[in-house]
Design an enzyme around this catalytic site. Structure first.
Site, short mmCIF file in Angstrom:
data_model
loop_
_atom_site.label_atom_id
_atom_site.label_comp_id
_atom_site.label_asym_id
_atom_site.label_seq_id
_atom_site.Cartn_x
_atom_site.Cartn_y
_atom_site.Cartn_z
N ASP A 37 0.84 -1.20 0.00
CA ASP A 37 0.00 0.00 0.00
C ASP A 37 0.88 1.26 0.00
O ASP A 37 0.37 2.38 -0.06
CB ASP A 37 -1.01 -0.01 1.16
CG ASP A 37 -0.35 -0.06 2.52
OD1 ASP A 37 0.89 -0.18 2.60
OD2 ASP A 37 -1.09 0.01 3.52
N SER A 38 2.19 1.07 0.01
CA SER A 38 3.11 2.18 -0.26
C SER A 38 2.82 2.78 -1.63
O SER A 38 3.30 3.87 -1.94
CB SER A 38 4.57 1.71 -0.18
OG SER A 38 4.76 0.55 -0.98
N ASP A 95 -1.21 -6.04 -0.09
CA ASP A 95 -1.48 -5.45 1.23
C ASP A 95 -2.98 -5.21 1.41
O ASP A 95 -3.66 -4.73 0.49
CB ASP A 95 -0.80 -4.07 1.32
CG ASP A 95 0.50 -4.12 2.10
OD1 ASP A 95 0.72 -5.08 2.87
OD2 ASP A 95 1.30 -3.18 1.93
N LYS A 115 -1.04 -9.33 3.04
CA LYS A 115 -0.26 -8.87 4.18
C LYS A 115 -1.12 -7.89 4.96
O LYS A 115 -1.87 -7.10 4.36
CB LYS A 115 1.04 -8.19 3.72
CG LYS A 115 1.86 -7.62 4.89
CD LYS A 115 3.27 -7.25 4.49
CE LYS A 115 3.40 -5.93 3.80
NZ LYS A 115 2.90 -4.76 4.56
N GLU A 152 9.58 -3.93 10.22
CA GLU A 152 10.00 -2.67 9.57
C GLU A 152 10.51 -1.67 10.61
O GLU A 152 9.88 -1.47 11.66
CB GLU A 152 8.81 -2.06 8.80
CG GLU A 152 9.18 -0.71 8.18
CD GLU A 152 8.16 -0.16 7.19
OE1 GLU A 152 7.16 -0.85 6.90
OE2 GLU A 152 8.39 0.96 6.72
N GLU A 198 -1.10 -5.28 8.68
CA GLU A 198 -0.29 -4.65 9.73
C GLU A 198 -0.91 -4.90 11.09
O GLU A 198 -2.14 -4.96 11.23
CB GLU A 198 -0.18 -3.14 9.47
CG GLU A 198 0.61 -2.82 8.20
CD GLU A 198 0.84 -1.33 8.00
OE1 GLU A 198 0.58 -0.53 8.92
OE2 GLU A 198 1.28 -0.97 6.89
O1 KIV Z 1 3.56 -1.12 1.59
C1 KIV Z 1 4.73 -1.54 1.50
O2 KIV Z 1 5.44 -1.28 0.54
C2 KIV Z 1 5.22 -2.38 2.58
C3 KIV Z 1 6.66 -2.73 2.55
C4 KIV Z 1 7.47 -1.57 2.92
C5 KIV Z 1 6.96 -3.91 3.40
O3 KIV Z 1 4.50 -2.73 3.45
#
Ligand code: KIV
Length: 289
Positions: free
Chosen positions: A67-68, A106, A136, A205, A138
């Protein structure tokens, strides 16, 4: 592995003919760590587009549609505004552009934290509409019940602890975590809870290095570091950071290229040639036969 990837330029730049190789599976990645040891570190990068995926795929075990993308692709101030539709569109593109790496997507902020049921519905939509292998999310102990719920229902989950960017409003920034003993203990307990709940792997992280090492030793599944330690079971970076797309380089990033300069120089050369009318040349124009 050498790539036999080809672009079918007769139809579309984005229409790949994938090499006939078997995609890595999540259980295969989980098995990399045996009795606390990982012989072959897990290589993971983010990817957001089909073309990026084509270029990264043969080198990576995991491609993460992170989600970056909120900041990297959309210029948003954080990952908080990222929507499920954004993640699905980019997730599907990355799956289309890859054939070897396992693809994870994510879960975006606000689409899974409410309840395990909500997380299941979001994850099921992602898996159905993108073809990704897992998700993934958080959060540590607070998400353990959700991780158990998802994994018991056939959805592989990667956890994410330490600096959790979706919680930026609560954390107050993106500084390294775990600088005091209480926070260090909490991060390790978070990882243990996710491991026990069935996460196949955990990202750590932005933590002080001893925490990343202790966490890697404390859990049975592979720990993937970003701002962690070389002693983690694998590493991940945001691809745009890794290839040098941004001026700002966080401490944990190593730039392996300076792609921003290449693009900027190419645009400058193009602009000059348009202005002096040397582009298009004879090679780029259609002449009567
Ligand atoms: O969103 C993302 O790119 C991430 C990575 C930095 C692990 O969660």
């Amino acid at each position: 592995m050498s790539t036999t990837f080809q672009l079918d330029t007769a139809t579309s730049r984005a229409n790949p003919t994938p090499a006939p190789v078997k995609r890595l599976t999540i259980p295969a990645i989980r098995r990399r760590k045996k009795n606390g040891e990982t012989q072959e570190p897990v290589v993971m990068l983010t990817a957001y587009t089909a073309r990026q995926a084509q270029l990264l795929d043969e080198h990576c075990d995991l491609l993460l549609v992170g989600d970056s993308l909120g900041q990297v692709i959309y210029g948003l101030p954080s990952s908080v505004p990222v929507t499920l539709d954004m993640m699905i569109a980019h997730g599907a593109a990355v799956v289309r552009g890859s054939w070897h790496a396992a693809v994870l997507v994510d879960l975006p902020f606000g689409t899974y934290e409410g309840s395990p049921q909500q997380a299941f519905e979001t994850s099921a939509r992602i898996l159905k509409e993108t073809g990704a292998a897992g998700v993934k999310l958080e959060g540590g102990e607070a998400m353990a019940e959700t991780v158990r719920f998802l994994t018991q229902r056939g959805i592989p989950v990667m956890g994410h602890v330490g600096l959790t960017p979706q919680a930026v409003n609560q954390l107050g920034g993106y500084g390294a975590r775990g600088r005091d003993a209480a926070e260090a203990e909490k991060i390790i307990n978070d990882a243990k809870a996710l491991d026990e709940a069935g996460a196949f792997s955990i990202v750590v992280e932005g933590v002080v290095e001893p925490i990343a090492i202790a966490m890697t030793e404390a859990v049975s599944c592979p720990v993937i570091g970003i701002g962690g330690s070389a002693r983690c079971d694998g590493q991940v970076l945001v691809v745009d950071d890794m290839v040098g797309m941004f001026e700002r380089v966080p401490r944990f990033v190593k730039r392996y290229a300076d792609v921003a300069s290449v693009i900027s120089q190419a645009a400058a050369d193009y602009a000059a040639e348009v202005r002096n009318r040397s582009f298009p040349g004879i090679e780029q124009t259609y002449q009567p036969k």
